[in-house]
Scaffold this active site. Sequence first.
Site, short mmCIF file in Angstrom:
data_model
loop_
_atom_site.label_atom_id
_atom_site.label_comp_id
_atom_site.label_asym_id
_atom_site.label_seq_id
_atom_site.Cartn_x
_atom_site.Cartn_y
_atom_site.Cartn_z
N LYS A 185 0.74 -1.20 0.03
CA LYS A 185 0.15 -0.09 -0.05
C LYS A 185 0.81 1.37 -0.09
O LYS A 185 1.35 1.79 0.94
CB LYS A 185 -0.85 -0.05 1.12
CG LYS A 185 -1.91 1.15 0.97
CD LYS A 185 -2.36 1.75 2.40
CE LYS A 185 -1.50 2.41 2.83
NZ LYS A 185 -1.13 3.72 2.38
N GLY A 204 7.01 4.54 8.58
CA GLY A 204 6.15 5.91 8.73
C GLY A 204 6.17 6.47 9.85
O GLY A 204 7.34 6.29 10.65
N SER A 205 5.38 7.10 10.34
CA SER A 205 5.30 7.86 11.65
C SER A 205 5.29 7.07 12.80
O SER A 205 4.58 5.93 12.87
CB SER A 205 4.23 9.12 11.65
OG SER A 205 3.20 8.23 11.71
N THR A 206 5.86 7.52 13.94
CA THR A 206 5.66 6.76 15.02
C THR A 206 4.14 6.80 15.70
O THR A 206 3.69 5.58 16.07
CB THR A 206 6.51 7.51 16.25
OG1 THR A 206 7.79 7.40 15.82
CG2 THR A 206 6.15 7.02 17.55
N ALA A 258 1.39 6.56 13.60
CA ALA A 258 0.95 5.34 13.01
C ALA A 258 1.24 4.07 13.62
O ALA A 258 0.85 3.12 13.49
CB ALA A 258 1.09 5.40 11.58
N GLY A 259 2.72 3.90 13.65
CA GLY A 259 3.55 2.82 14.20
C GLY A 259 2.85 2.37 15.38
O GLY A 259 2.56 0.90 15.49
N GLU A 279 9.19 0.50 11.09
CA GLU A 279 10.64 1.60 10.90
C GLU A 279 10.10 3.00 11.15
O GLU A 279 9.23 3.51 10.16
CB GLU A 279 11.40 1.28 9.48
CG GLU A 279 11.82 -0.01 9.40
CD GLU A 279 13.06 -0.12 9.95
OE1 GLU A 279 13.56 0.83 10.58
OE2 GLU A 279 13.79 -1.20 9.78
N CYS A 331 14.27 10.31 7.70
CA CYS A 331 14.07 9.68 9.24
C CYS A 331 15.35 9.64 9.79
O CYS A 331 15.20 9.81 11.47
CB CYS A 331 13.58 8.10 8.98
SG CYS A 331 14.38 7.00 8.14
N GLU A 335 10.14 15.40 15.84
CA GLU A 335 10.69 15.05 14.68
C GLU A 335 10.03 16.11 13.79
O GLU A 335 8.72 16.42 13.66
CB GLU A 335 10.31 13.95 14.03
CG GLU A 335 10.86 13.58 12.46
CD GLU A 335 10.41 12.13 12.27
OE1 GLU A 335 9.25 11.84 12.31
OE2 GLU A 335 11.34 11.34 11.98
P1 NAD Z 1 2.44 8.23 8.16
O1 NAD Z 1 2.75 7.41 9.30
O2 NAD Z 1 1.41 9.37 8.17
O3 NAD Z 1 2.21 7.34 6.78
C1 NAD Z 1 3.06 6.29 6.30
C2 NAD Z 1 2.16 5.24 5.50
O4 NAD Z 1 1.41 4.58 6.39
C3 NAD Z 1 1.23 5.97 4.60
O5 NAD Z 1 1.15 4.86 3.46
C4 NAD Z 1 -0.07 5.98 5.04
O6 NAD Z 1 -1.00 5.97 4.40
C5 NAD Z 1 -0.09 4.87 6.00
N1 NAD Z 1 -0.61 4.90 7.26
C6 NAD Z 1 -1.15 5.95 8.18
N2 NAD Z 1 -1.52 5.44 9.13
C7 NAD Z 1 -1.81 4.23 9.03
C8 NAD Z 1 -2.63 3.15 9.85
N3 NAD Z 1 -3.13 3.44 11.21
N4 NAD Z 1 -2.56 1.89 9.51
C9 NAD Z 1 -2.16 1.44 8.35
N5 NAD Z 1 -1.41 2.43 7.53
C10 NAD Z 1 -1.31 3.80 7.88
O7 NAD Z 1 3.84 8.84 7.81
P2 NAD Z 1 4.28 9.93 6.50
O8 NAD Z 1 3.99 11.09 7.04
O9 NAD Z 1 3.82 9.50 5.33
O10 NAD Z 1 5.89 9.56 6.68
C11 NAD Z 1 6.87 10.25 7.41
C12 NAD Z 1 7.02 9.40 8.62
O11 NAD Z 1 7.92 8.42 8.12
C13 NAD Z 1 8.03 10.26 9.57
O12 NAD Z 1 7.72 10.06 10.88
C14 NAD Z 1 9.60 9.46 9.28
O13 NAD Z 1 10.30 9.52 10.26
C15 NAD Z 1 9.08 8.07 9.00
N6 NAD Z 1 9.92 7.12 8.29
C16 NAD Z 1 10.82 6.43 8.95
C17 NAD Z 1 11.72 5.63 8.29
C18 NAD Z 1 12.67 4.43 9.01
O14 NAD Z 1 13.07 3.70 8.20
N7 NAD Z 1 12.48 4.39 10.16
C19 NAD Z 1 11.91 5.99 6.89
C20 NAD Z 1 11.08 7.00 6.16
C21 NAD Z 1 10.36 7.51 7.08
#
Ligand code: NAD
Length: 481
Positions: free
Chosen positions: A179, A231-233, A235-236, A253, A289, A388
């Site tokens: 996705k 993605g973001s902490t 959402a994680g 991650e 990140c 962040e």
């Molecule tokens: P985000 O968490 O908003 O979204 C990331 C992805 O997850 C998107 O595809 C989004 O549609 C999906 N998503 C969001 N909430 C979800 C949920 N509850 N269930 C399932 N899917 C969901 O993050 P973003 O703003 O797109 O990206 C930036 C973030 O990603 C920053 O915090 C950055 O540090 C982090 N990041 C981490 C790494 C790493 O390897 N640690 C690498 C790159 C980016």
Amino acid sequence: MNVRYDTLYIGGAWIAPHTDRTITPVNASTEESLGQVPEGAEADIDTAVAAARRAFDEPAGWAHWEPGRRAEVMERLAVAMEKRADGFVERVSSQNGMPATVARQLEAGFPTAILRYYAQLARELQDCETRPALLGGSVEVRKNPVGVVAAIAPWNFPQTLTMLKIAPAMAAGCTLVIKPSPETVLDAFLLAEAAEEAEVPAGVINIVPAGREVGAYLVAHPGVDKVAFTGSTAAGRSIAEVCGRLLRPVTLELGGKSAAIVLDDADLDLAKIGQDLFGATLINNGQTCFLGTRVLAPSNRYAEVVDVFTALAQSLTIGDALSESTQIGPLATARQRERVESYIAKGRAEGGRVTTGGGRPAQLDRGWFVQPTVFADVDNSATIAQEEIFGPVLSVIPYTDIDDAVRIANDSAYGLGGTVWTSDPDRGAAVARRVQTGTIGINHYLPDPVAPFGGVKASGLGREFGPEGLAGYLQTQSIYL
Ligand code: NAD
């Protein structure tokens, strides 16, 4: 650019989506539309999971192929992607503002290097071993693929972060439902075209671009065996809660707020270290990140360190992401720029001193640009030092001695990247070992396919890259013989 797709790549075919909802990606440099693609709905996820399930569950299917045979498919995919390298650069840079020179290396070159690396690991995979049993007979210890993987990636490095899931999953014998983030969908369709050309078996790679609700639906889908999320902490955390309840393996991650520790013996000649300093603190417009956005400077060289980072920020060419001379492009979205600007305002309000930047570049009246910005006189407890920002904003924080530097570096909710700058690499490594972080570099920061990458604390769980990344897609089975 005006790219249109009307169908989704699911089960090895291009099929009509279940709804007429669409995503209109936008050029971050010009604010113009880049085209239109279908937005996946829950019913499309159902179709994609069913296709991935079928491909995985087939008695003589993908999961049961000789790993070397899977490696051949992976190498074909790498070739098909390489043919499209220019397309990946153009699509990624237009959508998320990544300078094209960066995208060429990290979004076109790196994903295929990762594929080839994991293809080689597949060839070397010892997926079955027989041990003499202590209590009689013997034991066959197998490494089986975990199953159907839900792979969710953000927009900042869409191809590399997706490939970090595809490559080890394919090597292990898993199938995937991917996705992509709605901000970066066009490159995902190019990946689908490459998978089709490479004759990746039907159902091994399925791609459904959608937003977070549909992502959440995928995470909890009963047909999914493992979740791989970047993605973001925030959402994680919510994904981890769902996976905890379902007892579903998950790799996370997440975000970072890493420290770039400048030691008192560091050579700060920008002509020598400017490129590495840029790569470790500002690359991809700060939307990376692992960046060391908290610069820790020894009190006795504080003013000098502030000057060096100020000069670095001022030296950077800001412009359209597709221009070859651009070093800092726009932020990915208007929302992202608002977020970064609100942090800059907060930094000022909490007493930080802006030494350069702090606003929008005057010469650019379109695109979501923010000037590279350096804050001096920042305390580590300030909001801009703790949260962040995900933009080109650095905070320079003073420290008294090495113990103080390590204490400040570790005084963070996160632990993902980091660097130590010194003319004595042994001394640098000794400091690096004391930092609570998943990865850290001495005088440069360069993620490598062989080096496990991931975070501690709020930066995540599990590792990608290296054999450790492959292990996350395998589960062990013992057969008592
Ligand atoms: P985000 O968490 O908003 O979204 C990331 C992805 O997850 C998107 O595809 C989004 O549609 C999906 N998503 C969001 N909430 C979800 C949920 N509850 N269930 C399932 N899917 C969901 O993050 P973003 O703003 O797109 O990206 C930036 C973030 O990603 C920053 O915090 C950055 O540090 C982090 N990041 C981490 C790494 C790493 O390897 N640690 C690498 C790159 C980016």
